[in-house]
Scaffold this motif. Structure first.
Motif, PDB file in Angstrom:
ATOM      1  N   LYS A  37     -78.197 -74.562 -33.814  1.00 47.95           N
ATOM      2  CA  LYS A  37     -78.976 -75.770 -33.494  1.00 47.95           C
ATOM      3  C   LYS A  37     -79.792 -75.578 -32.221  1.00 47.95           C
ATOM      4  O   LYS A  37     -80.961 -75.986 -32.143  1.00 47.95           O
ATOM      5  CB  LYS A  37     -78.044 -76.975 -33.358  1.00 47.95           C
ATOM      6  N   ASP A  38     -79.183 -74.965 -31.217  1.00 52.18           N
ATOM      7  CA  ASP A  38     -79.885 -74.751 -29.958  1.00 52.18           C
ATOM      8  C   ASP A  38     -81.026 -73.740 -30.122  1.00 52.18           C
ATOM      9  O   ASP A  38     -82.085 -73.878 -29.493  1.00 52.18           O
ATOM     10  CB  ASP A  38     -78.916 -74.256 -28.884  1.00 52.18           C
ATOM     11  N   ARG A  90     -82.741 -73.308 -32.877  1.00 54.44           N
ATOM     12  CA  ARG A  90     -83.794 -74.062 -33.559  1.00 54.44           C
ATOM     13  C   ARG A  90     -84.589 -74.902 -32.556  1.00 54.44           C
ATOM     14  O   ARG A  90     -85.824 -74.912 -32.578  1.00 54.44           O
ATOM     15  CB  ARG A  90     -83.192 -74.959 -34.638  1.00 54.44           C
ATOM     16  N   THR A  91     -83.893 -75.589 -31.676  1.00 54.18           N
ATOM     17  CA  THR A  91     -84.558 -76.431 -30.678  1.00 54.18           C
ATOM     18  C   THR A  91     -85.451 -75.594 -29.765  1.00 54.18           C
ATOM     19  O   THR A  91     -86.593 -75.976 -29.459  1.00 54.18           O
ATOM     20  CB  THR A  91     -83.517 -77.186 -29.833  1.00 54.18           C
ATOM     21  N   MET A  93     -88.614 -74.367 -31.744  1.00 54.24           N
ATOM     22  CA  MET A  93     -89.552 -75.455 -32.022  1.00 54.24           C
ATOM     23  C   MET A  93     -90.260 -75.908 -30.748  1.00 54.24           C
ATOM     24  O   MET A  93     -91.456 -76.225 -30.764  1.00 54.24           O
ATOM     25  CB  MET A  93     -88.826 -76.622 -32.681  1.00 54.24           C
ATOM     26  N   SER A  94     -89.546 -75.911 -29.643  1.00 48.57           N
ATOM     27  CA  SER A  94     -90.165 -76.324 -28.380  1.00 48.57           C
ATOM     28  C   SER A  94     -91.196 -75.297 -27.910  1.00 48.57           C
ATOM     29  O   SER A  94     -92.136 -75.636 -27.190  1.00 48.57           O
ATOM     30  CB  SER A  94     -89.092 -76.527 -27.301  1.00 48.57           C
TER      31      SER A  94
END
Length: 333
Positions: free
Chosen positions: A209-210, A212-213, A216-217
């Motif tokens: 999840k991290d 992915r974040t 995307m950022s």
């Protein structure tokens, strides 16, 4: 809204009636062949992977090109050979995968070759470690109208990242994503779609999840997670948790074994081929050393491929006894 219409227009240009009819016939003949167990084939391949080069500046431990275990000679494809392949196959091609082993952007003519294929109305995608993407190269990639670029980002921090991408920099990877996003904005282009791809490893499986974040950022359009292929089954990078696409199983005795594919046949080998930098034609991306080559690309290879004895034998074997082919036993397709 403009991005949506640009993508629809691109799809419309790629899928001519000739190509669409061929795809439908290819699928029908595959179904008939699977059910009958006989090789029934007149349709053309519609997807090709071409290897720009099998050189790489990184030393990933489970990559034959990076770890030095690749047995084929190292080199770069001749642009003339690339253009000949595209000119010959383009009436039927819908997809070009512009990579196999190695880093595609190490080839000095990579942008010219991508642009050429795009202008032939073929969907072009490539994969990169992003270590050599400068502001100028990012601008050229966007200008080439490349449709999709996969950027490898296998870690949340530098320590985890370089456990697999040995010799690489997570900072450069994130900067490359941002540079591509900026170039797309400056050129008002929907392409390329920036897909960040992360291998599921022992160093990444707890941080998906991290990751992915973070991606995307930085400017990614999407993030995907992929099972890794291991040649050393006791590698410390082997994930320990169960994952949907993981191709390995941890037994109660502490062993690691391959999952066997549930599919008897293989549509990937039926609808596509891979061409190495020196022109060898192989069944798929699992044939790293071209051990199952159908031959070498020449002027009449494309017209005669359906009658090629090695091609017919490989597809017939895949229809009847896929497990008998060693390279297929490390495949989760």
């Amino acid at each position: 809204m403009r991005i949506f219409f640009d993508r629809c227009f691109t799809l419309w240009r790629i899928l001519t009636w000739k190509k669409l009819t061929n795809i439908l016939l290819l699928r029908l003949q595959y179904i008939l062949s699977v059910f009958s167990g006989r090789y029934i084939r007149t349709a053309r391949i519609h997807s090709i992977a071409i290897e720009p080069c099998n050189l790489c500046q990184l030393h990933c431990p489970e990559c034959p090109s990076g770890n030095g275990s690749l047995q084929r000679a190292k080199g770069m494809i001749s642009p003339d050979l690339f253009y000949h392949i595209i000119d010959t196959a383009s009436p039927y091609l819908t997809n070009l995968t512009f990579y196999f082993q190695g880093e595609p952007f190490l080839h000095p003519s990579s942008i010219d070759m991508i642009s050429y294929a795009v202008k032939k109305h073929i969907y072009v995608n490539t994969s990169t470690n992003a270590q050599c993407i400068t502001p100028a190269l990012a601008g050229s990639i966007v200008q080439s109208r490349l449709h999709r670029i996969i950027i490898s980002m296998d870690g949340l921090n530098q320590a985890d990242y370089e456990r697999y991408r040995t010799g690489g920099s997570l900072r450069l990877t994130l900067e490359a994503i941002a540079l591509l996003r900026k170039a797309k904005k400056e050129q008002h282009s929907p392409f390329p779609h920036i897909e960040v791809q992360c291998l599921i490893l022992s160093t990444t499986e707890n941080h998906l999840k991290d990751i992915r974040t973070l991606a995307m950022s930085a400017g990614a359009d999407s993030v995907t997670f992929k099972s890794a292929q291991f040649y050393h089954l006791q590698s410390g990078l082997m994930p320990q948790k169960k994952h949907r696409n993981n191709r390995y199983i941890h037994t109660s005795q502490g062993e690691v074994i391959h999952k066997t594919s549930r599919k008897k046949a293989c549509f990937r080998a039926w609808n596509s081929i891979v061409i190495t930098w020196d022109g060898k034609v192989v069944p798929c991306c699992f044939d790293k050393d071209a051990k199952y080559a159908y031959g070498t690309w020449n002027d009449d290879f494309w017209d005669k491929i359906n009658r090629n004895p090695d091609y017919k034998n490989m597809l017939s074997t895949l229809l009847k006894n896929r497990k008998s082919i060693p390279m297929c036993n490390n495949c989760n397709v």
